[in-house]
Motif scaffolding. Structure first.
Motif, PDB file in Angstrom:
ATOM      1  N   GLU A 123      18.160 -48.368-112.680  1.00 51.51           N
ATOM      2  CA  GLU A 123      17.824 -49.718-113.100  1.00 51.51           C
ATOM      3  C   GLU A 123      17.854 -49.828-114.628  1.00 51.51           C
ATOM      4  O   GLU A 123      17.392 -48.932-115.336  1.00 51.51           O
ATOM      5  N   GLY A 124      18.384 -50.949-115.108  1.00 51.40           N
ATOM      6  CA  GLY A 124      18.465 -51.168-116.546  1.00 51.40           C
ATOM      7  C   GLY A 124      17.558 -52.290-117.005  1.00 51.40           C
ATOM      8  O   GLY A 124      17.057 -53.086-116.217  1.00 51.40           O
ATOM      9  N   HIS A 125      17.351 -52.336-118.298  1.00 51.55           N
ATOM     10  CA  HIS A 125      16.628 -53.427-118.970  1.00 51.55           C
ATOM     11  C   HIS A 125      17.563 -53.870-120.084  1.00 51.55           C
ATOM     12  O   HIS A 125      17.634 -53.254-121.140  1.00 51.55           O
ATOM     13  N   THR A 140       7.390 -57.016 -96.945  1.00 55.21           N
ATOM     14  CA  THR A 140       7.121 -55.842 -96.111  1.00 55.21           C
ATOM     15  C   THR A 140       7.566 -54.534 -96.759  1.00 55.21           C
ATOM     16  O   THR A 140       7.172 -53.461 -96.314  1.00 55.21           O
ATOM     17  N   THR A 141       8.397 -54.619 -97.813  1.00 52.07           N
ATOM     18  CA  THR A 141       8.869 -53.428 -98.527  1.00 52.07           C
ATOM     19  C   THR A 141       8.964 -53.753-100.008  1.00 52.07           C
ATOM     20  O   THR A 141       9.461 -54.822-100.386  1.00 52.07           O
ATOM     21  N   VAL A 142       8.515 -52.833-100.852  1.00 57.12           N
ATOM     22  CA  VAL A 142       8.717 -52.973-102.289  1.00 57.12           C
ATOM     23  C   VAL A 142       9.218 -51.663-102.864  1.00 57.12           C
ATOM     24  O   VAL A 142       8.974 -50.582-102.309  1.00 57.12           O
ATOM     25  N   VAL A 143       9.923 -51.769-103.979  1.00 55.51           N
ATOM     26  CA  VAL A 143      10.261 -50.608-104.805  1.00 55.51           C
ATOM     27  C   VAL A 143       9.530 -50.806-106.117  1.00 55.51           C
ATOM     28  O   VAL A 143       9.834 -51.741-106.874  1.00 55.51           O
ATOM     29  N   ALA A 144       8.550 -49.967-106.363  1.00 51.84           N
ATOM     30  CA  ALA A 144       7.651 -50.148-107.502  1.00 51.84           C
ATOM     31  C   ALA A 144       7.983 -49.176-108.623  1.00 51.84           C
ATOM     32  O   ALA A 144       8.143 -47.983-108.384  1.00 51.84           O
ATOM     33  N   ASP A 145       8.081 -49.710-109.808  1.00 51.48           N
ATOM     34  CA  ASP A 145       8.196 -48.904-111.027  1.00 51.48           C
ATOM     35  C   ASP A 145       6.811 -48.952-111.678  1.00 51.48           C
ATOM     36  O   ASP A 145       6.445 -49.942-112.301  1.00 51.48           O
ATOM     37  N   CYS A 146       6.043 -47.884-111.506  1.00 53.01           N
ATOM     38  CA  CYS A 146       4.648 -47.907-111.990  1.00 53.01           C
ATOM     39  C   CYS A 146       4.552 -47.337-113.407  1.00 53.01           C
ATOM     40  O   CYS A 146       3.742 -46.454-113.686  1.00 53.01           O
ATOM     41  N   HIS A 147       5.387 -47.893-114.299  1.00 55.10           N
ATOM     42  CA  HIS A 147       5.353 -47.378-115.667  1.00 55.10           C
ATOM     43  C   HIS A 147       4.128 -47.842-116.443  1.00 55.10           C
ATOM     44  O   HIS A 147       3.830 -47.293-117.505  1.00 55.10           O
ATOM     45  N   GLU A 148       3.406 -48.845-115.937  1.00 54.14           N
ATOM     46  CA  GLU A 148       2.208 -49.279-116.654  1.00 54.14           C
ATOM     47  C   GLU A 148       1.110 -48.222-116.542  1.00 54.14           C
ATOM     48  O   GLU A 148       0.548 -47.786-117.553  1.00 54.14           O
ATOM     49  N   GLU A 191      13.546 -48.959-114.716  1.00 59.20           N
ATOM     50  CA  GLU A 191      14.285 -49.590-115.808  1.00 59.20           C
ATOM     51  C   GLU A 191      14.287 -48.761-117.093  1.00 59.20           C
ATOM     52  O   GLU A 191      13.246 -48.396-117.623  1.00 59.20           O
ATOM     53  N   ALA A 192      15.483 -48.453-117.551  1.00 59.76           N
ATOM     54  CA  ALA A 192      15.668 -47.748-118.818  1.00 59.76           C
ATOM     55  C   ALA A 192      15.662 -48.783-119.930  1.00 59.76           C
ATOM     56  O   ALA A 192      16.507 -49.675-119.963  1.00 59.76           O
ATOM     57  N   MET A 193      14.714 -48.672-120.860  1.00 60.28           N
ATOM     58  CA  MET A 193      14.457 -49.751-121.810  1.00 60.28           C
ATOM     59  C   MET A 193      14.737 -49.414-123.269  1.00 60.28           C
ATOM     60  O   MET A 193      14.796 -50.317-124.096  1.00 60.28           O
ATOM     61  N   THR A 196      23.260 -49.736-113.740  1.00 59.78           N
ATOM     62  CA  THR A 196      24.100 -50.683-113.001  1.00 59.78           C
ATOM     63  C   THR A 196      23.354 -51.917-112.525  1.00 59.78           C
ATOM     64  O   THR A 196      23.874 -52.681-111.711  1.00 59.78           O
ATOM     65  N   ALA A 197      22.137 -52.151-113.016  1.00 56.41           N
ATOM     66  CA  ALA A 197      21.399 -53.356-112.642  1.00 56.41           C
ATOM     67  C   ALA A 197      20.605 -53.861-113.836  1.00 56.41           C
ATOM     68  O   ALA A 197      20.204 -53.084-114.712  1.00 56.41           O
ATOM     69  N   ASP A 198      20.386 -55.175-113.849  1.00 58.36           N
ATOM     70  CA  ASP A 198      19.585 -55.793-114.906  1.00 58.36           C
ATOM     71  C   ASP A 198      18.712 -56.872-114.291  1.00 58.36           C
ATOM     72  O   ASP A 198      19.151 -57.638-113.435  1.00 58.36           O
ATOM     73  N   HIS A 199      17.460 -56.948-114.745  1.00 58.30           N
ATOM     74  CA  HIS A 199      16.510 -57.921-114.206  1.00 58.30           C
ATOM     75  C   HIS A 199      15.982 -58.867-115.282  1.00 58.30           C
ATOM     76  O   HIS A 199      15.090 -59.666-115.010  1.00 58.30           O
ATOM     77  N   THR A 200      16.510 -58.792-116.491  1.00 55.21           N
ATOM     78  CA  THR A 200      15.947 -59.558-117.596  1.00 55.21           C
ATOM     79  C   THR A 200      16.428 -61.012-117.552  1.00 55.21           C
ATOM     80  O   THR A 200      17.175 -61.415-116.675  1.00 55.21           O
ATOM     81  N   HIS A 201      16.006 -61.780-118.530  1.00 60.52           N
ATOM     82  CA  HIS A 201      16.280 -63.222-118.574  1.00 60.52           C
ATOM     83  C   HIS A 201      17.784 -63.483-118.673  1.00 60.52           C
ATOM     84  O   HIS A 201      18.435 -63.042-119.614  1.00 60.52           O
ATOM     85  N   GLN A 202      18.325 -64.235-117.694  1.00 57.75           N
ATOM     86  CA  GLN A 202      19.764 -64.491-117.645  1.00 57.75           C
ATOM     87  C   GLN A 202      20.099 -65.922-118.059  1.00 57.75           C
ATOM     88  O   GLN A 202      19.263 -66.822-117.993  1.00 57.75           O
TER      89      GLN A 202
END
Length: 570
Positions: free
Chosen positions: A190-192, A87-95, A158-160, A210-216
């Motif tokens: 958001e981080g990368h 019902t809610t998203v936070v979108a990073d539309c960098h594409e 995400e800062a990459m 302060t956040a990471d979403h990559t492969h853990q």
């Protein structure tokens, strides 16, 4: 007080106690009002739902995702996501920003959707620098300052740029981070942060990420959480060993489940709800899967009005008729039912006003056989080459060296164990062509071509046959973007993406089947990966370890050092 809706007899998930309780729930003016185990009919509801035997949970919140990965614009994506309980998203539309810059971001933001879409400012357009990859758009400090004023912007995406973040010399990403710190000091950043530890991890945190979403991995989870980093688990990090670490150390306050990327064919069957199921199967308790898909993501993004079923919060909720499988009976947004199982999925075609540049965005020449004949100044029968080796799981790669045969003074990749990959600048800016070799990609005679090449989205073609490479590249240009697969002279897969070369306005039901056909065609060529399309499309992502390729050629992701095709050359 009279209420609009009364849901009776549901097993309601209490976020704060992490347990289900049989309750009656009322809704007034699109918000939850009074929740009690007592009879609430005295509130004279306009509608009553008997939810006996169902489980009521908050609407799902995905705080790290890219709508473009679904290959449709927000207006179409909205219905699909709601169908799966999101019902809610936070979108990073960098594409779309990499393709069209601010015009692309504004095109997304202007679309009306029933789904609540908030935005994270694309912080890495391009993901590195214009000297390492060519993009259609550029997001600099001025663009960031403008976006910070938009009411839908609630985070920095995400800062990459690994080198730009960790080195002391000034960089665009450092300027962007300083701008956000100054103008919106409490904005989540958001981080990368893939395969980063020790002092280098401290540098990311020191920069405010302060956040990471990559492969853990189990080790990275413990180090990053201990260091104060919030972790967002996408599909490839949802493993039994990772879930065991979360459970052993009770780290659920410090994590959220997210999707990052859900492609059109996967969106036919699930979104964040599918990752919840995977987490449960991998060992996460059901209550924690709900908690980390609703409340912790809401808290991370500073939402004060959603993520729980309590008075005053938005009346976004799901009714489940099977808790073990998270089987969704119906989805409610703002107190109104927007989907019910048995109804046709909400995958409509949408009539959008599309700017002309989005429809004609592929501007590069047709390849010729001469472009794919790579001269070698040696009389030897083989030459040592630098090669990108694909990993069968996820998007990581590594650099290896292999002997490639030489024939008549040219690299004979067609009779080697590697495929040739070519990235062509497609925005009409410089005509760059980058060359590389790929191992463990395809083992049959054929080719794959796309304009969906993370994140710059130039035209990329990889193959073991020059004839098929020429055919695939020509077809992608004719389609104005998309995915095309050829095998031994025959087209075996095709998914047109004419909107910016990365999106379609077709219904997801059709688009998903087309993409499924591409995936199957890639498998027939011998491509072996947990996500073949994502693996291929991220060969061009120069911030994803270890070695990738852009229109400038191959490069080391951490150092940004360019890697020559022939070993020993500078």
């Amino acid at each position: 007080m009279k209420v609009d809706l009364l849901i009776e007899n549901a097993l309601v998930f209490n976020i704060f106690l992490k347990r289900f309780e049989q309750q009656h729930v009322t809704v007034s003016n699109q918000k939850f009002y009074y929740i009690s185990d007592q009879d609430l009919r005295y509130l004279e509801p306009l509608e009553v739902i008997d939810a006996q035997g169902t489980y009521m949970i908050p609407g799902l919140i995905d705080i790290h995702m890219h709508i473009e990965s679904s290959m449709v614009p927000p207006a179409i994506f909205s219905g699909a996501a709601l169908s799966h309980g999101v019902t809610t998203v936070v979108a990073d539309c960098h594409e779309i920003a990499n393709v069209c810059g601010m015009e692309g971001i504004e095109f997304f933001m202007e679309q009306e959707t029933l789904l609540d879409i908030f935005y994270a400012i694309p912080s890495s357009v391009p993901s590195t620098t214009p000297e390492l990859e060519t993009t259609g758009g550029l997001i600099g400090v001025a663009e960031v300052q403008a976006l910070l004023q938009h009411p839908s912007v609630i985070a920095l995406g995400e800062a990459m740029n690994f080198k730009g973040i960790t080195e002391e010399s000034p960089s665009l990403i450092q300027d962007i981070l300083q701008t956000v710190h100054r103008e919106r000091p409490f904005l989540p950043l958001e981080g990368h942060v893939p395969r980063v530890s020790g002092e280098t991890l401290a540098k990311f945190l020191y920069a405010g990420l302060t956040a990471d979403h990559t492969h853990q991995s189990p080790a990275s989870i413990l180090e990053k959480v201990k260091s104060g980093m919030f972790l967002e688990f996408q599909k490839k990090s949802i493993t039994a060993e990772n879930m065991a670490v979360l459970e052993e150390h009770q780290l659920y306050e410090h994590i959220a489940l997210i999707t990052d990327d859900v492609m059109a064919d996967d969106l036919l069957t699930g979104h964040l709800n599918e990752n919840m199921r995977l987490a449960i199967q991998a060992g996460m308790p059901i209550e924690e899967a709900i908690y980390t898909s609703t409340y912790t993501p809401a808290r991370r993004m500073n939402f004060q009005d959603r993520g729980a079923i309590v008075a005053g919060y938005k009346a976004d909720f799901l009714l489940l008729d099977d808790l073990e499988t998270l089987s969704i009976a119906s989805v409610y947004k703002n107190g109104y039912r927007v989907h019910q199982r048995g109804e046709e999925m909400a995958y409509p075609s949408v009539d959008l006003s599309i700017p002309e540049p989005f429809l004609n965005s592929v501007h590069c020449k047709l390849l010729t056989e001469a472009d794919l004949r790579i001269p070698v100044s040696t009389h030897q029968e083989a030459v040592l080459c630098n090669v990108i080796q694909i990993h069968p799981i996820g998007t990581f790669t590594k650099l290896v060296q292999r002997e490639i045969p030489v024939k008549n003074g040219f690299l004979d990749f067609e009779n080697s164990t590697c495929a040739l990959v070519v990235v062509m600048e497609r925005y009409g800016k410089n005509g760059n062509i980058g060359y590389g070799l790929v191992e463990q990609a395809i083992d049959q005679k054929g080719s794959i071509a796309t304009t969906w090449a993370h994140d710059h989205h130039n035209l990329m073609v990889m193959g073991t046959s020059i004839t098929d490479m020429l055919a695939a590249q020509a077809e992608v240009i004719r389609l104005k973007g998309g995915y095309v697969v050829f095998q031994e002279g025959q087209q075996t897969g095709c998914c047109p993406l004419p909107l910016g070369g990365i999106l379609s306005t077709e219904p997801i039901s059709l688009l998903g089947e087309q993409l499924k056909g591409v995936r199957q065609a890639m498998q027939a060529l011998g491509y072996r990966n947990t996500n073949e399309i994502m693996s291929f499309s991220t060969l061009s992502l120069p911030v994803s370890p270890q070695v990738k390729i852009t229109d400038f050629g191959m490069m080391d992701v951490h150092t940004h050092t360019k890697i020559p095709l022939l070993a020993g050359e500078s």
